[in-house]
Design a protein around this motif. Sequence first.
Motif, PDB file in Angstrom:
ATOM      1  N   GLU A   1       5.740 -57.738  -9.594  1.00 10.72           N
ATOM      2  CA  GLU A   1       4.902 -57.073  -8.591  1.00 10.72           C
ATOM      3  C   GLU A   1       4.176 -58.113  -7.725  1.00 10.72           C
ATOM      4  N   LEU A   2       3.647 -59.154  -8.347  1.00 10.21           N
ATOM      5  CA  LEU A   2       2.988 -60.214  -7.583  1.00 10.21           C
ATOM      6  C   LEU A   2       3.983 -60.931  -6.677  1.00 10.21           C
ATOM      7  N   ARG A   3       5.192 -61.155  -7.162  1.00 11.74           N
ATOM      8  CA  ARG A   3       6.225 -61.832  -6.359  1.00 11.74           C
ATOM      9  C   ARG A   3       6.620 -60.974  -5.166  1.00 11.74           C
ATOM     10  N   ALA A   4       6.743 -59.664  -5.369  1.00 10.67           N
ATOM     11  CA  ALA A   4       7.077 -58.762  -4.262  1.00 10.67           C
ATOM     12  C   ALA A   4       5.972 -58.776  -3.205  1.00 10.67           C
TER      13      ALA A   4
ATOM     14  N   GLU B   1       0.248 -70.105  -7.792  1.00  7.17           N
ATOM     15  CA  GLU B   1      -1.107 -70.570  -7.499  1.00  7.17           C
ATOM     16  C   GLU B   1      -2.122 -69.444  -7.686  1.00  7.17           C
ATOM     17  N   ALA B   2      -1.772 -68.241  -7.233  1.00 10.88           N
ATOM     18  CA  ALA B   2      -2.678 -67.103  -7.415  1.00 10.88           C
ATOM     19  C   ALA B   2      -2.881 -66.815  -8.897  1.00 10.88           C
ATOM     20  N   TYR B   3      -1.797 -66.844  -9.667  1.00 10.37           N
ATOM     21  CA  TYR B   3      -1.914 -66.555 -11.101  1.00 10.37           C
ATOM     22  C   TYR B   3      -2.765 -67.618 -11.796  1.00 10.37           C
ATOM     23  N   LEU B   4      -2.577 -68.869 -11.425  1.00  9.93           N
ATOM     24  CA  LEU B   4      -3.397 -69.931 -12.022  1.00  9.93           C
ATOM     25  C   LEU B   4      -4.876 -69.718 -11.721  1.00  9.93           C
ATOM     26  N   ARG B   5      -5.173 -69.269 -10.521  1.00 17.30           N
ATOM     27  CA  ARG B   5      -6.569 -68.971 -10.186  1.00 17.30           C
ATOM     28  C   ARG B   5      -7.080 -67.782 -10.979  1.00 17.30           C
ATOM     29  N   LEU B   6      -6.200 -66.821 -11.226  1.00 16.00           N
ATOM     30  CA  LEU B   6      -6.606 -65.619 -11.956  1.00 16.00           C
ATOM     31  C   LEU B   6      -6.880 -65.886 -13.430  1.00 16.00           C
ATOM     32  N   VAL B   7      -6.167 -66.834 -14.008  1.00 13.22           N
ATOM     33  CA  VAL B   7      -6.298 -67.074 -15.452  1.00 13.22           C
ATOM     34  C   VAL B   7      -7.055 -68.357 -15.772  1.00 13.22           C
ATOM     35  N   GLY B   8      -7.567 -69.022 -14.769  1.00 11.06           N
ATOM     36  CA  GLY B   8      -8.295 -70.269 -14.977  1.00 11.06           C
ATOM     37  C   GLY B   8      -9.470 -70.082 -15.923  1.00 11.06           C
ATOM     38  N   ALA B   9      -9.960 -71.191 -16.407  1.00  7.53           N
ATOM     39  CA  ALA B   9     -11.055 -71.182 -17.385  1.00  7.53           C
ATOM     40  C   ALA B   9     -12.280 -70.433 -16.870  1.00  7.53           C
ATOM     41  N   GLU B  10     -12.527 -70.468 -15.561  1.00 14.75           N
ATOM     42  CA  GLU B  10     -13.704 -69.830 -15.001  1.00 14.75           C
ATOM     43  C   GLU B  10     -13.460 -68.374 -14.606  1.00 14.75           C
ATOM     44  N   ALA B  11     -12.241 -67.898 -14.772  1.00 16.87           N
ATOM     45  CA  ALA B  11     -11.922 -66.523 -14.387  1.00 16.87           C
ATOM     46  C   ALA B  11     -12.610 -65.549 -15.331  1.00 16.87           C
TER      47      ALA B  11
ATOM     48  N   TRP C   1     -10.974 -59.262 -16.822  1.00 20.13           N
ATOM     49  CA  TRP C   1     -10.745 -58.141 -15.912  1.00 20.13           C
ATOM     50  C   TRP C   1     -11.128 -56.850 -16.607  1.00 20.13           C
ATOM     51  N   ARG C   2     -11.766 -55.978 -15.868  1.00 21.11           N
ATOM     52  CA  ARG C   2     -12.216 -54.705 -16.423  1.00 21.11           C
ATOM     53  C   ARG C   2     -11.112 -53.655 -16.419  1.00 21.11           C
ATOM     54  N   SER C   3     -10.147 -53.817 -15.506  1.00 27.71           N
ATOM     55  CA  SER C   3      -9.117 -52.787 -15.350  1.00 27.71           C
ATOM     56  C   SER C   3      -7.964 -53.343 -14.536  1.00 27.71           C
ATOM     57  N   ARG C   4      -6.919 -52.538 -14.403  1.00 25.98           N
ATOM     58  CA  ARG C   4      -5.791 -52.897 -13.549  1.00 25.98           C
ATOM     59  C   ARG C   4      -6.274 -53.078 -12.107  1.00 25.98           C
ATOM     60  N   ALA C   5      -7.146 -52.172 -11.666  1.00 26.06           N
ATOM     61  CA  ALA C   5      -7.679 -52.264 -10.303  1.00 26.06           C
ATOM     62  C   ALA C   5      -8.419 -53.582 -10.109  1.00 26.06           C
ATOM     63  N   HIS C   6      -9.216 -53.958 -11.076  1.00 27.53           N
ATOM     64  CA  HIS C   6      -9.965 -55.216 -10.992  1.00 27.53           C
ATOM     65  C   HIS C   6      -8.995 -56.398 -10.934  1.00 27.53           C
ATOM     66  N   PHE C   7      -7.948 -56.373 -11.735  1.00 26.07           N
ATOM     67  CA  PHE C   7      -6.964 -57.459 -11.747  1.00 26.07           C
ATOM     68  C   PHE C   7      -6.274 -57.583 -10.388  1.00 26.07           C
ATOM     69  N   PHE C   8      -5.776 -56.456  -9.836  1.00 22.60           N
ATOM     70  CA  PHE C   8      -5.056 -56.533  -8.565  1.00 22.60           C
ATOM     71  C   PHE C   8      -5.997 -56.833  -7.406  1.00 22.60           C
ATOM     72  N   HIS C   9      -7.238 -56.424  -7.510  1.00 26.66           N
ATOM     73  CA  HIS C   9      -8.216 -56.829  -6.500  1.00 26.66           C
ATOM     74  C   HIS C   9      -8.399 -58.342  -6.564  1.00 26.66           C
ATOM     75  N   ALA C  10      -8.505 -58.880  -7.771  1.00 25.87           N
ATOM     76  CA  ALA C  10      -8.630 -60.341  -7.935  1.00 25.87           C
ATOM     77  C   ALA C  10      -7.372 -61.050  -7.437  1.00 25.87           C
ATOM     78  N   ALA C  11      -6.202 -60.465  -7.681  1.00 28.50           N
ATOM     79  CA  ALA C  11      -4.948 -61.067  -7.206  1.00 28.50           C
ATOM     80  C   ALA C  11      -4.904 -61.075  -5.685  1.00 28.50           C
ATOM     81  N   ALA C  12      -5.314 -59.968  -5.062  1.00 27.54           N
ATOM     82  CA  ALA C  12      -5.341 -59.901  -3.596  1.00 27.54           C
ATOM     83  C   ALA C  12      -6.303 -60.938  -3.038  1.00 27.54           C
TER      84      ALA C  12
ATOM     85  N   LEU D   1      -7.973 -48.728  -6.791  1.00 28.82           N
ATOM     86  CA  LEU D   1      -9.404 -48.576  -6.545  1.00 28.82           C
ATOM     87  C   LEU D   1      -9.964 -47.265  -7.103  1.00 28.82           C
ATOM     88  N   ALA D   2      -9.116 -46.480  -7.756  1.00 26.04           N
ATOM     89  CA  ALA D   2      -9.519 -45.187  -8.307  1.00 26.04           C
ATOM     90  C   ALA D   2     -10.097 -44.285  -7.202  1.00 26.04           C
ATOM     91  N   LEU D   3      -9.372 -44.216  -6.083  1.00 23.49           N
ATOM     92  CA  LEU D   3      -9.751 -43.379  -4.958  1.00 23.49           C
ATOM     93  C   LEU D   3      -8.611 -42.413  -4.665  1.00 23.49           C
TER      94      LEU D   3
END
Length: 190
Positions: free
Chosen positions: A33-36, A59-69, A72-83, A163-165
């Motif tokens: 999904e991230l690659r698409a 690079e996005a995934y490394l930022r998402l899983v870095g030590a300071e990341a 994530w509270r939910s799928r929405a939170h994860f994809f918001h962070a990925a965006a 976004l649960a909207l």
Amino acid sequence: MTSRSDEITGVLSMAHVDRAEALERLLPIVYDELRAIATSRLRGEREGHTLQATALVHEAYLRLVGAEAPPWRSRAHFFHAAAEAMRRILIDHARRRTRVKRGGDNVPVELDDAHVADWPDPVELLAVDEAIRRLEEQDDRAADVVRLRYFAGLSVEETASALALSERTVMREWAYAKAWLRDALGWTAG
């Protein structure tokens, strides 16, 4: 999409207990999904462009899983962070390009048709990024919709889910955000 969403949510909730195992399980689930998303963002890039979809995802995934990341509270939170991670990478890339080439003729672009990678002038991309930051100060939900629709390439349905909207709310926020950005950037409709 529900089973994939449930699987992602389960792995993300597992990160609170065993972060290392969750991260090991997460990448294979979200990578396609991230690659698409990255591929769609870079599809019309100029010839000879050095940023590739695989590099953007990694690079996005490394930022998402870095030590300071944060967790994530939910799928929405994860994809918001990925965006947000992809947006920052593309903005950083544009800033590096502007160091080499300043200025140029800015051409108004309709957000419906625009892709970040399609813009020949990174100065315009930086102006859009700044406008989105100003929009966020007034309406953070509209800014979230723009980031997910525009930078992450999610559909109305996917954005609504993330976004649960309702889809109707996403469409209303998207229309408002496009008009607000068009006005903020001095673009004419059309």
